[in-house]
Design a protein around this motif. Sequence first.
Motif, PDB file in Angstrom:
ATOM      1  N   PHE A 114      47.226 -20.541 -12.335  1.00 13.85           N
ATOM      2  CA  PHE A 114      45.887 -20.873 -12.818  1.00 13.85           C
ATOM      3  C   PHE A 114      44.956 -21.298 -11.683  1.00 13.85           C
ATOM      4  O   PHE A 114      43.742 -21.139 -11.760  1.00 13.85           O
ATOM      5  CB  PHE A 114      45.974 -21.986 -13.877  1.00 13.85           C
ATOM      6  N   ASP A 115      45.525 -21.889 -10.635  1.00 15.61           N
ATOM      7  CA  ASP A 115      44.701 -22.300  -9.486  1.00 15.61           C
ATOM      8  C   ASP A 115      44.488 -21.156  -8.491  1.00 15.61           C
ATOM      9  O   ASP A 115      44.104 -21.401  -7.341  1.00 15.61           O
ATOM     10  CB  ASP A 115      45.336 -23.497  -8.780  1.00 15.61           C
ATOM     11  N   MET A 116      44.789 -19.940  -8.888  1.00 19.90           N
ATOM     12  CA  MET A 116      44.613 -18.722  -8.072  1.00 19.90           C
ATOM     13  C   MET A 116      45.548 -18.685  -6.861  1.00 19.90           C
ATOM     14  O   MET A 116      45.283 -17.970  -5.897  1.00 19.90           O
ATOM     15  CB  MET A 116      43.151 -18.561  -7.613  1.00 19.90           C
ATOM     16  N   SER A 117      46.625 -19.439  -6.916  1.00 23.51           N
ATOM     17  CA  SER A 117      47.651 -19.333  -5.886  1.00 23.51           C
ATOM     18  C   SER A 117      48.687 -18.299  -6.331  1.00 23.51           C
ATOM     19  O   SER A 117      48.878 -18.048  -7.532  1.00 23.51           O
ATOM     20  CB  SER A 117      48.317 -20.685  -5.633  1.00 23.51           C
ATOM     21  N   LEU A 118      49.366 -17.724  -5.345  1.00 25.55           N
ATOM     22  CA  LEU A 118      50.341 -16.670  -5.617  1.00 25.55           C
ATOM     23  C   LEU A 118      51.744 -17.256  -5.549  1.00 25.55           C
ATOM     24  O   LEU A 118      52.135 -17.852  -4.543  1.00 25.55           O
ATOM     25  CB  LEU A 118      50.197 -15.542  -4.597  1.00 25.55           C
ATOM     26  N   TYR A 119      52.494 -17.091  -6.636  1.00 28.68           N
ATOM     27  CA  TYR A 119      53.891 -17.551  -6.677  1.00 28.68           C
ATOM     28  C   TYR A 119      54.798 -16.342  -6.497  1.00 28.68           C
ATOM     29  O   TYR A 119      54.621 -15.307  -7.167  1.00 28.68           O
ATOM     30  CB  TYR A 119      54.206 -18.247  -8.002  1.00 28.68           C
ATOM     31  N   ALA A 120      55.790 -16.478  -5.590  1.00 30.14           N
ATOM     32  CA  ALA A 120      56.713 -15.380  -5.309  1.00 30.14           C
ATOM     33  C   ALA A 120      58.148 -15.886  -5.326  1.00 30.14           C
ATOM     34  O   ALA A 120      58.440 -17.002  -4.875  1.00 30.14           O
ATOM     35  CB  ALA A 120      56.403 -14.744  -3.961  1.00 30.14           C
ATOM     36  N   GLN A 181      48.241 -20.022  -1.117  1.00 29.22           N
ATOM     37  CA  GLN A 181      46.845 -20.100  -1.532  1.00 29.22           C
ATOM     38  C   GLN A 181      46.145 -18.749  -1.338  1.00 29.22           C
ATOM     39  O   GLN A 181      46.670 -17.855  -0.675  1.00 29.22           O
ATOM     40  CB  GLN A 181      46.118 -21.184  -0.731  1.00 29.22           C
ATOM     41  N   TYR A 182      44.938 -18.667  -1.932  1.00 27.32           N
ATOM     42  CA  TYR A 182      44.151 -17.426  -1.877  1.00 27.32           C
ATOM     43  C   TYR A 182      44.973 -16.245  -2.388  1.00 27.32           C
ATOM     44  O   TYR A 182      45.028 -15.158  -1.796  1.00 27.32           O
ATOM     45  CB  TYR A 182      43.650 -17.148  -0.454  1.00 27.32           C
ATOM     46  N   GLY A 183      45.656 -16.488  -3.530  1.00 27.89           N
ATOM     47  CA  GLY A 183      46.532 -15.465  -4.081  1.00 27.89           C
ATOM     48  C   GLY A 183      45.791 -14.236  -4.567  1.00 27.89           C
ATOM     49  O   GLY A 183      46.342 -13.121  -4.512  1.00 27.89           O
ATOM     50  N   ASN A 184      44.568 -14.414  -5.059  1.00 27.50           N
ATOM     51  CA  ASN A 184      43.808 -13.275  -5.568  1.00 27.50           C
ATOM     52  C   ASN A 184      43.545 -12.258  -4.462  1.00 27.50           C
ATOM     53  O   ASN A 184      43.738 -11.047  -4.635  1.00 27.50           O
ATOM     54  CB  ASN A 184      42.499 -13.767  -6.175  1.00 27.50           C
ATOM     55  N   THR A 185      43.125 -12.742  -3.285  1.00 25.56           N
ATOM     56  CA  THR A 185      42.881 -11.851  -2.151  1.00 25.56           C
ATOM     57  C   THR A 185      44.172 -11.199  -1.678  1.00 25.56           C
ATOM     58  O   THR A 185      44.210 -10.002  -1.341  1.00 25.56           O
ATOM     59  CB  THR A 185      42.229 -12.625  -1.000  1.00 25.56           C
ATOM     60  N   LEU A 186      45.250 -11.966  -1.667  1.00 26.21           N
ATOM     61  CA  LEU A 186      46.528 -11.453  -1.177  1.00 26.21           C
ATOM     62  C   LEU A 186      47.108 -10.402  -2.118  1.00 26.21           C
ATOM     63  O   LEU A 186      47.620  -9.367  -1.662  1.00 26.21           O
ATOM     64  CB  LEU A 186      47.509 -12.605  -1.001  1.00 26.21           C
ATOM     65  N   ILE A 187      47.025 -10.629  -3.438  1.00 26.72           N
ATOM     66  CA  ILE A 187      47.590  -9.663  -4.363  1.00 26.72           C
ATOM     67  C   ILE A 187      46.792  -8.363  -4.356  1.00 26.72           C
ATOM     68  O   ILE A 187      47.348  -7.269  -4.521  1.00 26.72           O
ATOM     69  CB  ILE A 187      47.649 -10.260  -5.795  1.00 26.72           C
ATOM     70  N   ALA A 189      45.334  -7.118  -1.628  1.00 29.93           N
ATOM     71  CA  ALA A 189      45.771  -6.417  -0.414  1.00 29.93           C
ATOM     72  C   ALA A 189      47.143  -5.782  -0.617  1.00 29.93           C
ATOM     73  O   ALA A 189      47.397  -4.655  -0.142  1.00 29.93           O
ATOM     74  CB  ALA A 189      45.801  -7.391   0.761  1.00 29.93           C
ATOM     75  N   LEU A 190      48.043  -6.446  -1.329  1.00 23.75           N
ATOM     76  CA  LEU A 190      49.375  -5.890  -1.575  1.00 23.75           C
ATOM     77  C   LEU A 190      49.299  -4.647  -2.476  1.00 23.75           C
ATOM     78  O   LEU A 190      50.038  -3.671  -2.254  1.00 23.75           O
ATOM     79  CB  LEU A 190      50.273  -6.953  -2.207  1.00 23.75           C
ATOM     80  N   GLN A 191      48.420  -4.696  -3.473  1.00 24.62           N
ATOM     81  CA  GLN A 191      48.277  -3.532  -4.355  1.00 24.62           C
ATOM     82  C   GLN A 191      47.707  -2.330  -3.612  1.00 24.62           C
ATOM     83  O   GLN A 191      48.143  -1.192  -3.825  1.00 24.62           O
ATOM     84  CB  GLN A 191      47.397  -3.904  -5.543  1.00 24.62           C
ATOM     85  N   GLU A 192      46.762  -2.574  -2.714  1.00 20.41           N
ATOM     86  CA  GLU A 192      46.220  -1.465  -1.923  1.00 20.41           C
ATOM     87  C   GLU A 192      47.278  -0.903  -0.976  1.00 20.41           C
ATOM     88  O   GLU A 192      47.358   0.310  -0.771  1.00 20.41           O
ATOM     89  CB  GLU A 192      44.998  -1.950  -1.140  1.00 20.41           C
ATOM     90  N   GLN A 193      48.099  -1.780  -0.394  1.00 20.72           N
ATOM     91  CA  GLN A 193      49.157  -1.323   0.503  1.00 20.72           C
ATOM     92  C   GLN A 193      50.243  -0.584  -0.266  1.00 20.72           C
ATOM     93  O   GLN A 193      50.862   0.367   0.252  1.00 20.72           O
ATOM     94  CB  GLN A 193      49.758  -2.528   1.233  1.00 20.72           C
TER      95      GLN A 193
END
Length: 253
Positions: A114-120, A181-187, A189-193
């Motif tokens: 919910f805080d736009m962080s990416l959990y992996a 943090q900044y999971g939205n930007t990271l996800i 980039a991963l989808q484009e890659q």
Amino acid sequence: MGDHQKIHPVVVDVEAQPTLPLVPHGSSSSSEKGILSQNRPPPLRHTIPVIESSKHPPKKRISCCKCICCSITLLFLLIFSLVITGVILCLIFQPKLPKYSVDRLKISDLSLNFDMSLYAKFNVKITATNPNEKIGIYYEKGSRLSVWYSNTRLCQGTLPKFYQGHRNTTVLNVVLTGQTQYGNTLITALQEQQQTGRIPLDLKVDVPVSIELGRLKLRKVRILGTCLLIVDSLSANNLISIKASTCKFRLGL
């Protein structure tokens, strides 16, 4: 006036030249000789100072030089002994670096919070091989394994503590978790890659180990390494295909 003559005054040192009675040549009597001998000044005597030269340096300087020479000699002997001992141990035990390979990579979870962080959450299967015939390896606490994408750490975990014997192969299943943090930007980039079918991931390894030579257990060293993985996708709950894997390892203090 006639020719002028310059007259220069003569200064006579009365104290330096005492006045003596004039005696005609050849007419000196014994009494007169006595008078002359009494009025003759005593001979001058000059005292020449004697400078004693020191042939030996001070004792403190000698002791300091001896101490420095002894320290340098002991240090040289210590280094020489360590080098000789290392050469002998290498000839006897013939040490080799352990080998590691990443055999499987599975993503259990990769989602936005919910805080736009990416959990992996990654599950990694690692095979560790000890090729040495006379050397055992103790894997100690404090290891760190982490997966990175484009200088961003996705998740991390640790290896279990265990002993690996001579010429032994051990399969390890390690769970790595993390929150970025900044999971939205990271996800994004991963989808484009992922559309290219080649996603680069870095698996970094930092493991403290103790080396066993016969019955002798040496001090801790660290196994440091990086595995460059090329995977086809990062879909959760799917078995990911590892297209390429390049690993490099070294020992560190």
